[in-house]
Structure formats: structure tokens, C-alpha cells
Design a protein around this motif. Structure first.
Motif, mmCIF file in Angstrom:
data_model
loop_
_atom_site.group_PDB
_atom_site.id
_atom_site.type_symbol
_atom_site.label_atom_id
_atom_site.label_comp_id
_atom_site.label_asym_id
_atom_site.label_seq_id
_atom_site.Cartn_x
_atom_site.Cartn_y
_atom_site.Cartn_z
ATOM 1 N N ARG A 186 33.906 34.318 22.401
ATOM 2 C CA ARG A 186 32.443 34.197 22.302
ATOM 3 C C ARG A 186 31.690 35.173 23.190
ATOM 4 N N HIS A 187 32.253 35.463 24.366
ATOM 5 C CA HIS A 187 31.460 36.169 25.375
ATOM 6 C C HIS A 187 31.976 37.543 25.798
ATOM 7 N N TYR A 188 33.236 37.857 25.549
ATOM 8 C CA TYR A 188 33.778 39.083 26.127
ATOM 9 C C TYR A 188 34.434 40.044 25.136
ATOM 10 N N GLY A 193 39.089 49.822 18.370
ATOM 11 C CA GLY A 193 39.130 49.031 17.153
ATOM 12 C C GLY A 193 40.336 48.127 16.995
ATOM 13 N N VAL A 194 41.225 48.113 17.963
ATOM 14 C CA VAL A 194 42.412 47.263 17.872
ATOM 15 C C VAL A 194 42.001 45.821 18.175
ATOM 16 N N PRO A 195 42.297 44.891 17.283
ATOM 17 C CA PRO A 195 41.930 43.500 17.548
ATOM 18 C C PRO A 195 42.825 42.864 18.609
ATOM 19 N N VAL A 196 42.247 41.899 19.309
ATOM 20 C CA VAL A 196 42.998 41.122 20.295
ATOM 21 C C VAL A 196 43.009 39.680 19.818
ATOM 22 N N HIS A 197 44.202 39.110 19.730
ATOM 23 C CA HIS A 197 44.377 37.727 19.300
ATOM 24 C C HIS A 197 44.814 36.919 20.521
ATOM 25 N N VAL A 218 47.620 38.154 23.124
ATOM 26 C CA VAL A 218 47.480 37.932 24.555
ATOM 27 C C VAL A 218 47.469 36.435 24.828
ATOM 28 N N GLN A 219 48.352 36.009 25.703
ATOM 29 C CA GLN A 219 48.401 34.598 26.076
ATOM 30 C C GLN A 219 47.378 34.321 27.171
ATOM 31 N N VAL A 220 46.653 33.224 27.006
ATOM 32 C CA VAL A 220 45.677 32.762 27.990
ATOM 33 C C VAL A 220 46.029 31.319 28.349
ATOM 34 N N PRO A 221 45.472 30.797 29.447
ATOM 35 C CA PRO A 221 45.900 29.473 29.905
ATOM 36 C C PRO A 221 45.671 28.318 28.936
ATOM 37 N N ASN A 222 44.552 28.311 28.215
ATOM 38 C CA ASN A 222 44.256 27.166 27.352
ATOM 39 C C ASN A 222 43.228 27.543 26.283
ATOM 40 N N GLN A 223 42.952 26.595 25.403
ATOM 41 C CA GLN A 223 42.050 26.838 24.279
ATOM 42 C C GLN A 223 40.620 27.132 24.730
ATOM 43 N N THR A 224 40.210 26.561 25.842
ATOM 44 C CA THR A 224 38.867 26.840 26.365
ATOM 45 C C THR A 224 38.713 28.328 26.668
ATOM 46 N N VAL A 225 39.735 28.916 27.257
ATOM 47 C CA VAL A 225 39.696 30.346 27.573
ATOM 48 C C VAL A 225 39.684 31.163 26.283
ATOM 49 N N VAL A 226 40.469 30.760 25.294
ATOM 50 C CA VAL A 226 40.452 31.438 23.990
ATOM 51 C C VAL A 226 39.023 31.487 23.453
ATOM 52 N N GLN A 227 38.384 30.339 23.424
ATOM 53 C CA GLN A 227 37.031 30.255 22.873
ATOM 54 C C GLN A 227 36.036 31.067 23.699
ATOM 55 N N SER A 235 38.202 34.160 36.827
ATOM 56 C CA SER A 235 38.108 32.950 36.011
ATOM 57 C C SER A 235 38.660 33.133 34.605
ATOM 58 N N TRP A 236 38.371 34.270 33.977
ATOM 59 C CA TRP A 236 38.660 34.411 32.549
ATOM 60 C C TRP A 236 39.762 35.402 32.197
ATOM 61 N N PHE A 237 40.073 36.343 33.082
ATOM 62 C CA PHE A 237 41.023 37.392 32.711
ATOM 63 C C PHE A 237 42.315 37.395 33.520
ATOM 64 N N GLN A 238 42.269 36.932 34.756
ATOM 65 C CA GLN A 238 43.433 37.061 35.626
ATOM 66 C C GLN A 238 44.659 36.323 35.101
ATOM 67 N N GLY A 239 44.469 35.198 34.429
ATOM 68 C CA GLY A 239 45.598 34.417 33.926
ATOM 69 C C GLY A 239 46.098 34.835 32.556
ATOM 70 N N THR A 240 45.742 36.029 32.106
ATOM 71 C CA THR A 240 46.166 36.482 30.781
ATOM 72 C C THR A 240 47.404 37.365 30.878
ATOM 73 N N ARG A 241 48.158 37.407 29.768
ATOM 74 C CA ARG A 241 49.323 38.305 29.736
ATOM 75 C C ARG A 241 49.601 38.721 28.297
ATOM 76 N N LEU A 242 50.051 39.938 28.153
ATOM 77 C CA LEU A 242 50.385 40.467 26.836
ATOM 78 C C LEU A 242 51.654 39.813 26.319
#
Length: 84
Positions: free
Chosen positions: A52-54, A69-73, A39-48, A21-28
Motif C-alpha cells: 500500500r505504501h512503499y 519494472g521488476v515486480p516484487v511479490h 521477498v519474505q516478510v515477517p507477517n501479512q500486515t507487513v505484506v499489506q 519497522s518495514w524493511f529490516q526483517g525482509t529477505r530475498l
């Protein structure tokens, strides 16, 4: 690629439904060293949701692959629509 390694670690830390649900559609998109990963994610809901949770799980996985310590945007592939 570092994000692929991170995803392999995350997959062992969360259940299959969560991963799909939350990670498979991501790409560097880019790796700027200590400045962070974009990291690109499908939409703003996934960003949020990921922010918030992971972040802790993602941080653990980054530490395990030698990037503590490397941030992920997260960047939404689909722009957020107009407010209703």
C-alpha cells in the motif's frame, strides 16, 4: 544480491524508524528475472503495508540497481491467523 542492493537504496530514501519497522526483517527468497522477486516478510500486515505504501520507493530502488519494472511479490513468513 539484488535485494540487499535495493535495501541499501531504500535506506537512503526513508527515515531510520520506517526502514527498521518495514524493511529490516525482509529477505530475498527467489529472483525469477523479469518475472519478479519473491521477498519474505515477517507477517501479512507487513505484506499489506509495503504493497500500500512503499511500492513506488521499492520501484525507484529497483530502477537504480538496474532492474526497472521488476515486480516484487511479498510472502508472509507467518501465515495469517483465523478471522475473529
Amino acid at each position: 544480491m539484488v535485494w540487499d542492493e535495493v535495501l541499501r537504496r531504500i535506506e537512503t530514501k526513508v527515515n531510520a524508524h520506517t526502514f527498521h519497522s518495514w524493511f529490516q526483517g525482509t529477505r530475498l527468497v527467489s529472483d525469477d528475472g523479469a518475472k519478479g522477486l519473491r521477498v519474505q516478510v515477517p507477517n501479512q500486515t507487513v505484506v499489506q503495508w509495503l504493497n500500500r505504501h512503499y511500492l513506488a520507493v521499492i520501484g525507484e530502488a529497483l530502477a537504480e540497481v538496474g532492474r526497472p519494472g521488476v515486480p516484487v511479490h511479498f510472502i508472509a513468513a507467518e501465515p495469517q491467523g483465523p478471522e475473529v
